[in-house]
Scaffold this active site. Structure first.
Site, mmCIF file in Angstrom:
data_model
loop_
_atom_site.group_PDB
_atom_site.id
_atom_site.type_symbol
_atom_site.label_atom_id
_atom_site.label_comp_id
_atom_site.label_asym_id
_atom_site.label_seq_id
_atom_site.Cartn_x
_atom_site.Cartn_y
_atom_site.Cartn_z
ATOM 1 N N ASN A 199 -2.843 6.197 -0.245
ATOM 2 C CA ASN A 199 -3.489 7.143 0.833
ATOM 3 C C ASN A 199 -2.659 8.069 1.546
ATOM 4 O O ASN A 199 -3.669 7.356 2.965
ATOM 5 C CB ASN A 199 -4.819 6.015 1.079
ATOM 6 C CG ASN A 199 -5.785 5.418 0.176
ATOM 7 O OD1 ASN A 199 -5.693 6.027 -1.383
ATOM 8 N ND2 ASN A 199 -6.494 4.605 0.568
ATOM 9 N N HIS A 204 0.564 -1.749 0.025
ATOM 10 C CA HIS A 204 0.139 0.232 -0.270
ATOM 11 C C HIS A 204 0.920 1.101 -0.211
ATOM 12 O O HIS A 204 1.669 1.437 1.223
ATOM 13 C CB HIS A 204 -1.137 0.110 1.072
ATOM 14 C CG HIS A 204 -1.773 1.181 1.069
ATOM 15 N ND1 HIS A 204 -1.982 2.219 -0.305
ATOM 16 C CD2 HIS A 204 -2.924 1.261 2.330
ATOM 17 C CE1 HIS A 204 -3.317 2.682 0.370
ATOM 18 N NE2 HIS A 204 -4.096 2.204 1.293
ATOM 19 N N ASN A 244 -5.451 12.120 4.101
ATOM 20 C CA ASN A 244 -4.652 11.751 5.310
ATOM 21 C C ASN A 244 -2.994 13.218 5.519
ATOM 22 O O ASN A 244 -2.783 12.857 6.223
ATOM 23 C CB ASN A 244 -4.015 10.787 5.988
ATOM 24 C CG ASN A 244 -4.863 9.590 5.956
ATOM 25 O OD1 ASN A 244 -5.618 9.784 6.872
ATOM 26 N ND2 ASN A 244 -4.487 8.040 5.469
#
Length: 354
Positions: free
Chosen positions: A177, A174, A234
């Site tokens: 994000n 990941h 974020n």
């Protein structure tokens, strides 16, 4: 013209179609980060996807950013995931674990032994986090030392080995994000002046070295990477993301990875998507920017060659049999956010509706 319902070769096997269940946090694990029977049910219901990518799974204790999220850093967690992978495979599905280190997105109350969230630089995220007992302000994270950075990369590699032991077909890193890999890529969260920060070639280093370490541990063909250029989630700020991601793709392109997964943000993202698509010589997964939940209208992106596979999020929660519904252009259950999270939440209230 390629159809979304044609097979595609990924991770050493042939997927039944080009529909991907996008990774989405569900918060259904135990406090010890163990996958539960509901987790197995949830993914098995969606096994008609060509590929399932799980919710973010922490590769280490300090990598946890939310309550009740699963891990892959202990023997007990590996054993718990077996019920999930065995069930998905029995239903004919393929499943990757998404390895997600949350970095500065987290709170000390979620961590044991006095640990605090870590990051490339001591820059707190704006806003608050739900930590199980209410909203809490984000704290200033601990700035990783060089040795700690290398240990974190090793944690990712070990978690990938654990994923294979748990029966997963591969892993997705990941890098999107606003989580740790993304924090290294973005200039506002990476203020370092050593080899891990500063110019583009240094800010991409953590992502590149993590991809290489995981590929060496389990095979490049079982290693995917997700990125989200320009996504401000974020507290991330990337005023000129395209050159950074082009440089990143250049470094990983020759490794023979399972895929590159791009999540678009905003109406101008397609230009960057097409640039990365041109530069990556491997399966290209796209989570496109759309108005409302992505549905059958996006399948033209496979037909025109923009992507090899498409990832679907919210609509897949409300419609576990989404590939069939995409084929018939609906009808679709309406996603209900109230059913998305928690130990008894299945993502829908009225399935099946046909």
């Amino acid at each position: 013209m390629t159809s979304a319902f044609e097979p595609v070769h990924v991770a050493g096997s042939t997927l039944a179609n080009r529909i991907v269940l996008a990774p989405m946090t569900r918060s259904r694990a135990t406090e010890g980060g163990l996958a539960t029977a509901l987790v197995a049910e949830y993914y098995t219901q969606r096994a008609t996807a060509g590929l399932i990518v799980t919710e973010g799974v922490q590769p280490s204790v300090v990598g946890q950013g939310y309550p009740f999220t699963p891990g892959l850093h202990s023997a007990e967690q590996v054993a718990a995931w077996r019920q999930v992978t065995d069930s998905v495979h029995a239903a004919g599905g393929r499943i990757f674990a998404q390895l997600m280190h949350s970095g500065r997105i987290g709170h000390p109350s979620l961590l044991p032994d006095g640990l605090v969230p870590v990051a490339p630089s001591p820059v707190a995220a704006p806003g608050q986090l739900f930590a199980g007992d209410g909203l809490k302000d984000f704290v200033t994270p601990h700035e990783l030392t060089d040795d700690e950075i290398r240990a974190t990369i090793a944690d990712f590699a070990q978690a990938a080995r654990n994923a294979v032991e748990a029966g997963f077909d591969g892993v997705e890193l990941h890098g999107a994000n606003g989580y740790l890999i993304h924090q290294f890529l973005a200039p506002a969260t990476n203020l370092r002046t050593d080899e891990w920060g500063g110019p583009t070639e240094n800010r991409i280093r953590f992502a590149v070295e993590t991809v290489k370490a995981v590929a060496a541990a389990i095979g490049a063909e079982r290693t995917g990477l997700r990125v989200s250029p320009g996504n401000p989630y974020n507290g991330i700020s990337e005023p000129d993301p395209r050159p950074v991601y082009e440089a990143l793709v250049k470094e990983i392109d020759g490794l023979g990875l399972a895929y590159l997964h791009v999540t678009e943000f905003g109406p101008e993202a397609r230009e960057t998507t097409l640039s990365l698509r041109k530069r990556f010589d491997g399966p290209f997964v796209l989570n496109p920017a759309t108005e409302g939940p992505t549905d059958h209208r996006a399948l033209t992106l496979i037909e025109d060659g923009t992507a090899d596979l498409l990832a679907f999020g919210a609509l897949f929660l409300a419609n576990p049999d989404l590939p069939d519904r995409l084929r018939t252009e609906g009808p679709y259950n309406t996603p209900d956010p109230a059913t998305f999270f928690g130990g008894d939440a299945r993502g829908y209230t009225d399935y099946p509706a046909r």
